[in-house]
Design a protein around this motif. Structure first.
Motif, PDB file in Angstrom:
ATOM      1  N   TYR A  73       0.853  -1.179   0.000  1.00 56.86           N
ATOM      2  CA  TYR A  73       0.000   0.000   0.000  1.00 56.86           C
ATOM      3  C   TYR A  73       0.895   1.237   0.000  1.00 56.86           C
ATOM      4  O   TYR A  73       1.204   1.832   1.030  1.00 56.86           O
ATOM      5  N   THR A  74       1.297   1.638  -1.192  1.00 51.33           N
ATOM      6  CA  THR A  74       2.236   2.734  -1.365  1.00 51.33           C
ATOM      7  C   THR A  74       1.514   4.079  -1.389  1.00 51.33           C
ATOM      8  O   THR A  74       0.273   4.145  -1.361  1.00 51.33           O
ATOM      9  N   PHE A  75       2.300   5.147  -1.467  1.00 48.89           N
ATOM     10  CA  PHE A  75       1.718   6.489  -1.556  1.00 48.89           C
ATOM     11  C   PHE A  75       0.862   6.614  -2.812  1.00 48.89           C
ATOM     12  O   PHE A  75      -0.202   7.246  -2.793  1.00 48.89           O
ATOM     13  N   PHE A  76       1.307   5.999  -3.902  1.00 42.44           N
ATOM     14  CA  PHE A  76       0.546   6.043  -5.145  1.00 42.44           C
ATOM     15  C   PHE A  76      -0.795   5.329  -4.985  1.00 42.44           C
ATOM     16  O   PHE A  76      -1.834   5.811  -5.469  1.00 42.44           O
ATOM     17  N   GLU A  77      -0.806   4.170  -4.297  1.00 40.12           N
ATOM     18  CA  GLU A  77      -2.055   3.450  -4.056  1.00 40.12           C
ATOM     19  C   GLU A  77      -2.986   4.270  -3.161  1.00 40.12           C
ATOM     20  O   GLU A  77      -4.205   4.273  -3.360  1.00 40.12           O
ATOM     21  N   ALA A  78      -2.417   4.942  -2.164  1.00 35.81           N
ATOM     22  CA  ALA A  78      -3.236   5.789  -1.292  1.00 35.81           C
ATOM     23  C   ALA A  78      -3.853   6.939  -2.082  1.00 35.81           C
ATOM     24  O   ALA A  78      -5.016   7.308  -1.872  1.00 35.81           O
ATOM     25  N   LEU A  79      -3.090   7.479  -3.025  1.00 34.86           N
ATOM     26  CA  LEU A  79      -3.590   8.567  -3.861  1.00 34.86           C
ATOM     27  C   LEU A  79      -4.746   8.081  -4.729  1.00 34.86           C
ATOM     28  O   LEU A  79      -5.773   8.770  -4.867  1.00 34.86           O
ATOM     29  N   ILE A  80      -4.605   6.880  -5.300  1.00 38.01           N
ATOM     30  CA  ILE A  80      -5.676   6.313  -6.129  1.00 38.01           C
ATOM     31  C   ILE A  80      -6.923   6.063  -5.278  1.00 38.01           C
ATOM     32  O   ILE A  80      -8.057   6.334  -5.708  1.00 38.01           O
ATOM     33  N   TYR A  81      -6.723   5.558  -4.062  1.00 35.12           N
ATOM     34  CA  TYR A  81      -7.847   5.291  -3.161  1.00 35.12           C
ATOM     35  C   TYR A  81      -8.636   6.572  -2.866  1.00 35.12           C
ATOM     36  O   TYR A  81      -9.880   6.577  -2.898  1.00 35.12           O
ATOM     37  N   ILE A  82      -7.943   7.655  -2.625  1.00 37.84           N
ATOM     38  CA  ILE A  82      -8.614   8.923  -2.312  1.00 37.84           C
ATOM     39  C   ILE A  82      -9.325   9.470  -3.547  1.00 37.84           C
ATOM     40  O   ILE A  82     -10.440   9.995  -3.456  1.00 37.84           O
ATOM     41  N   LEU A  83      -8.701   9.346  -4.720  1.00 36.74           N
ATOM     42  CA  LEU A  83      -9.324   9.842  -5.953  1.00 36.74           C
ATOM     43  C   LEU A  83     -10.615   9.084  -6.274  1.00 36.74           C
ATOM     44  O   LEU A  83     -11.595   9.690  -6.722  1.00 36.74           O
ATOM     45  N   TRP A  84     -10.610   7.771  -6.044  1.00 38.62           N
ATOM     46  CA  TRP A  84     -11.830   6.995  -6.259  1.00 38.62           C
ATOM     47  C   TRP A  84     -12.934   7.427  -5.291  1.00 38.62           C
ATOM     48  O   TRP A  84     -14.130   7.255  -5.585  1.00 38.62           O
ATOM     49  N   GLY A  85     -12.567   7.965  -4.138  1.00 36.93           N
ATOM     50  CA  GLY A  85     -13.561   8.389  -3.154  1.00 36.93           C
ATOM     51  C   GLY A  85     -14.065   9.805  -3.343  1.00 36.93           C
ATOM     52  O   GLY A  85     -14.987  10.229  -2.635  1.00 36.93           O
ATOM     53  N   LEU A  86     -13.501  10.549  -4.293  1.00 32.18           N
ATOM     54  CA  LEU A  86     -13.938  11.930  -4.504  1.00 32.18           C
ATOM     55  C   LEU A  86     -15.408  12.055  -4.912  1.00 32.18           C
ATOM     56  O   LEU A  86     -16.089  12.982  -4.473  1.00 32.18           O
ATOM     57  N   PRO A  87     -15.947  11.167  -5.784  1.00 30.34           N
ATOM     58  CA  PRO A  87     -17.377  11.289  -6.113  1.00 30.34           C
ATOM     59  C   PRO A  87     -18.284  11.231  -4.896  1.00 30.34           C
ATOM     60  O   PRO A  87     -19.249  11.994  -4.794  1.00 30.34           O
ATOM     61  N   ARG A  88     -17.975  10.343  -3.957  1.00 32.69           N
ATOM     62  CA  ARG A  88     -18.800  10.253  -2.752  1.00 32.69           C
ATOM     63  C   ARG A  88     -18.665  11.513  -1.908  1.00 32.69           C
ATOM     64  O   ARG A  88     -19.659  12.008  -1.355  1.00 32.69           O
TER      65      ARG A  88
END
Length: 382
Positions: A73-88
């Motif tokens: 779970y790298t910084f890049f994966e954390a960034l992707i996780y947050i971006l996927w949560g932006l619509p909500r």
């Protein structure tokens, strides 16, 4: 005798208006252009507030995820996780962004006396309310699209990617994932991916109140209308001794479908209205508690009405108690009122589950209070 003579008199006495509104009033006012003028002020302010709130939310979530960083779970994966949560996040903040944005947009018009001139020129309060509500409908429509089509998929992808990266799909992760009951069997899903792909599934079958069999499957896929388990470890508790066996594959017949599991994978508030309605029916068939999903159903169904009620409050504030205050005071009032509205919702929703009164009542009470308060203030202003 025309209403615009009053506007011309106000202009001749030095009222400070923007050049565009002065032109509109001077030419006899084109209603369509006036609608566009008000719409630009409102849409621009709401968009600015929403982007600002989403930016702050993004930074806060990014800081929060830094503690969870590890090998996979790298910084890049954390960034992707947050971006996927932006619509909500956008969906959740949208009603309050509309409230504060309308206060800012209409407040800027009130601060330059443009609303006063509109009223003096014969534009009724009701027409101004409709001028503001029309552009807000665009944000309401955007919220419906996000809630029905984007958020359910985006949330599931975000949570499943994060769970796999953090190793939650491994055996023994009983504190993670989602629990579900079907008849006499309790099932735990560590990771639920879109399209009928499961990771780390534990099943516990009971008979007569005693545990009869437990199994763990690393990978489960849905095809040909049946779930197929791979690399299954089974523990039997029926004899005097525990017995274990490992199967390469096993078919799992259940009423759970990928569509129903997509609902289980994310919280009720992240599901679409149609999915919530179907899942409530499924829970009732299984004689399971459905209050939480029923509450989420009514909250999402009435979300457009809640947004419209907050818009009415913003308009009534600008015409009433916040007519001559600074922009900072308007923003502060909007934030405080939005927090209060959210607090009432948060208290009444769980209370309906605990005390057993209809979830529809819990959702309608804060909306009804806002509509009543807004109408009363607008009538006084008119």
């Amino acid at each position: 005798g025309c209403g615009w003579c009053t506007a011309c008199l106000l202009l001749s006495r030095g009222w400070c208006l923007s050049g565009q509104l002065t032109f509109l009033l001077a030419e006899g006012v084109n209603v369509l252009k006036l609608n566009r003028y008000v719409a630009r002020a409102v849409v621009g302010a709401v968009a600015m507030v929403l982007l600002l709130v989403l930016g702050l939310d993004f930074i806060g979530k990014l800081i929060d995820q830094l503690d969870s960083l590890k090998k996979d779970y790298t910084f890049f994966e954390a960034l992707i996780y947050i971006l996927w949560g932006l619509p909500r996040s956008a969906y959740e903040y949208l009603p309050y962004a509309v409230l504060i944005g309308c206060l800012i947009g209409l407040g800027s018009l009130a601060g330059s006396s443009e609303l006063v001139v509109m009223r003096a020129a014969g534009v009724s309060v009701g027409r101004i309310v409709w001028m503001v509500l029309k552009p807000v409908l665009l944000f309401i429509f955007m919220g419906i699209v996000l809630g029905e089509y984007v958020i359910p998929y985006a949330d599931q992808v975000a949570e499943s990617r994060r769970a796999i990266a953090l190793g939650y799909s491994d055996e023994g992760q009983t504190r993670r994932g989602v629990w579900h009951r079907e008849s006499d069997e309790f099932i735990q899903f560590n990771v639920i991916q879109p399209g009928g792909n499961l990771r780390g599934v534990s099943r516990y079958r009971f008979a007569g109140g005693k545990l009869e069999e437990a199994s763990f499957t690393h990978h489960v896929e849905y095809y040909d209308g049946v779930w197929h388990e791979e690399n299954v470890l089974i523990t039997n508790f029926t004899g005097e001794q525990l017995t274990t066996q490992r199967l390469p594959t096993r078919k799992w017949h259940t009423e759970l479908t990928p569509e129903l599991l997509d609902i289980v994978a994310v919280p009720p508030e992240a599901q679409s209205i149609e999915s919530l309605h179907e899942y409530v029916g499924y829970l009732k068939e299984q004689n399971l508690q459905s209050s939480e999903y029923n509450l989420a159903f009514w909250q999402k169904l009435l979300q457009p009405l809640a947004t419209a009620s907050l818009v009415l409050i913003a308009i009534s504030f600008v015409f009433g108690p916040l007519r001559e205050v600074t922009m900072g005071q308007r923003i502060f009032t909007g934030v405080v009122f939005g927090i209060g509205f959210r607090l009432v919702q948060s208290l009444l929703g769980p209370s309906s589950i605990v005390f057993g009164f209809p979830p529809l009542v819990a959702v309608l009470v804060p909306i009804g209070l806002c509509l009543l308060f807004g109408v009363v203030l607008l009538r006084r202003a008119a």
